[in-house]
Design an enzyme around this catalytic site. Structure first.
Site, mmCIF file in Angstrom:
data_model
loop_
_atom_site.group_PDB
_atom_site.id
_atom_site.type_symbol
_atom_site.label_atom_id
_atom_site.label_comp_id
_atom_site.label_asym_id
_atom_site.label_seq_id
_atom_site.Cartn_x
_atom_site.Cartn_y
_atom_site.Cartn_z
ATOM 1 N N LYS A 77 0.806 -1.225 0.000
ATOM 2 C CA LYS A 77 0.000 0.000 0.000
ATOM 3 C C LYS A 77 0.839 1.274 0.000
ATOM 4 O O LYS A 77 0.402 2.300 -0.518
ATOM 5 C CB LYS A 77 -0.956 -0.005 1.196
ATOM 6 C CG LYS A 77 -2.004 -1.098 1.106
ATOM 7 C CD LYS A 77 -2.885 -1.176 2.345
ATOM 8 C CE LYS A 77 -3.933 -0.095 2.328
ATOM 9 N NZ LYS A 77 -4.967 -0.333 3.374
ATOM 10 N N ASP A 114 -9.821 4.094 2.321
ATOM 11 C CA ASP A 114 -9.971 3.557 3.673
ATOM 12 C C ASP A 114 -10.680 4.542 4.603
ATOM 13 O O ASP A 114 -11.566 4.162 5.375
ATOM 14 C CB ASP A 114 -8.606 3.187 4.261
ATOM 15 C CG ASP A 114 -8.063 1.877 3.713
ATOM 16 O OD1 ASP A 114 -8.882 1.044 3.282
ATOM 17 O OD2 ASP A 114 -6.834 1.693 3.719
ATOM 18 N N TYR A 231 -12.141 -7.218 12.017
ATOM 19 C CA TYR A 231 -13.449 -7.832 11.780
ATOM 20 C C TYR A 231 -13.399 -9.352 11.830
ATOM 21 O O TYR A 231 -14.371 -10.029 11.483
ATOM 22 C CB TYR A 231 -14.047 -7.359 10.445
ATOM 23 C CG TYR A 231 -13.194 -7.621 9.225
ATOM 24 C CD1 TYR A 231 -13.221 -8.848 8.580
ATOM 25 C CD2 TYR A 231 -12.368 -6.624 8.719
ATOM 26 C CE1 TYR A 231 -12.447 -9.082 7.456
ATOM 27 C CE2 TYR A 231 -11.599 -6.842 7.597
ATOM 28 C CZ TYR A 231 -11.633 -8.072 6.969
ATOM 29 O OH TYR A 231 -10.852 -8.308 5.865
#
Length: 284
Positions: A77, A114, A231
């Protein structure tokens, strides 16, 4: 979509994917696959395992192979910014990109969604949330934390408290984002929650297979909104304890879902819905 960022596939079947290493754990193929099926779009979204030393070469090849774009995840990223032809202001500010658009002229456009996904998740799950209700407290100072900081400041949060096990990383974020940030020592992380209206875990602590998040929650107000970017599990120990204390909680899955929507719209020409059917498909 009709502007010059709209990809034009080489064939009738546009391709997109997620670039990372490792990548087998990614839920993005399930996510985009669900949307493609729901809207009857003849496209494909695939996992793309790419080693860092091959990243530049792969990026040159993908547009020629019918790809209209890609998501980017760990460990690429940050590196992707130096390889893209165009970088959005928010990706440059955050220092990382997660969404690529392969333009009709062959140029690579890099963005970071994001922060958008983070705020959209909160607004959908807790529509009563007010960013100016009080300070925000962020645990962690990695790439995800940078996106959260940028989005909270843009939303109107007046003060952001931040802590990290390695303090210098939190200090670096403060240096880049300005005076509205206050850095706390890791040992004082529990004190940081006193009076905080929004609390965010932006670390991997509490994730399946990782160490637990050991931040005392005694100072947490029942009026706080608490969210965890983790998550897996969906209900982390932080969220369970915060809920027990009466806080409004928001799980991290929605951020994954919302951050994916802008890319899907660019690549496949349809703005997708984020609903319970999608959550079930991604969790399956």
């Amino acid at each position: 979509m009709s502007d010059d960022l709209t990809p034009k596939p080489l064939s009738d079947i546009p391709l997109a994917g997620v670039i990372g290493m490792p990548i087998a754990h990614s839920r993005s193929p399930q996510l985009h696959g669900h949307w493609l099926k729901r809207y009857g779009i003849r496209g494909h979204y695939v996992p793309l395992p790419v080693m860092p030393e091959h990243l530049a070469e792969v990026l040159r090849v993908l547009p020629r192979a019918g790809f209209v774009g890609a998501n980017v995840t760990i460990p690429h990223k940050e590196a992707i910014l130096a390889l893209a032809d165009f970088v959005t202001d928010r990706a440059a500010l955050i220092g990382a990109a997660n969404t690529l658009i392969f333009r009709p002229d062959g140029k690579i456009h890099a963005d970071n969604t994001d922060g958008y996904g983070f705020i959209a998740n909160i607004r959908q799950s807790a529509p009563e949330w007010q960013p100016d209700a009080g300070p925000a407290a962020i645990i962690g100072a990695g790439g995800a934390a940078r996106a959260v900081v940028a989005s909270l400041l843009d939303s109107g949060v007046k003060e952001i408290r931040i802590t990290n096990r390695t303090r210098i990383r939190a200090e670096q974020i403060k240096a880049e984002f300005g005076a509205r940030l206050v850095v706390y020592d890791w040992a004082q992380a529990g004190n940081m929650l006193d009076g905080a209206a929004t609390v965010v875990n932006a670390t991997s602590l509490g994730m399946e297979g990782k160490h637990p998040l050991r931040v005392p929650l005694d100072a947490l107000s029942p009026d706080s909104l608490v969210t965890d970017l983790v998550y897996a599990p969906l209900m982390t120990p932080l969220l369970i304890e915060a809920q027990h204390r009466g806080c409004k909680i928001v799980d991290g899955l929605g951020m994954l879902l919302h951050q994916a929507a802008p890319g899907f719209e660019r690549w496949f020409g349809r703005r997708p819905e984020i609903d319970e059917d999608l959550r079930r498909a991604v969790l399956a």
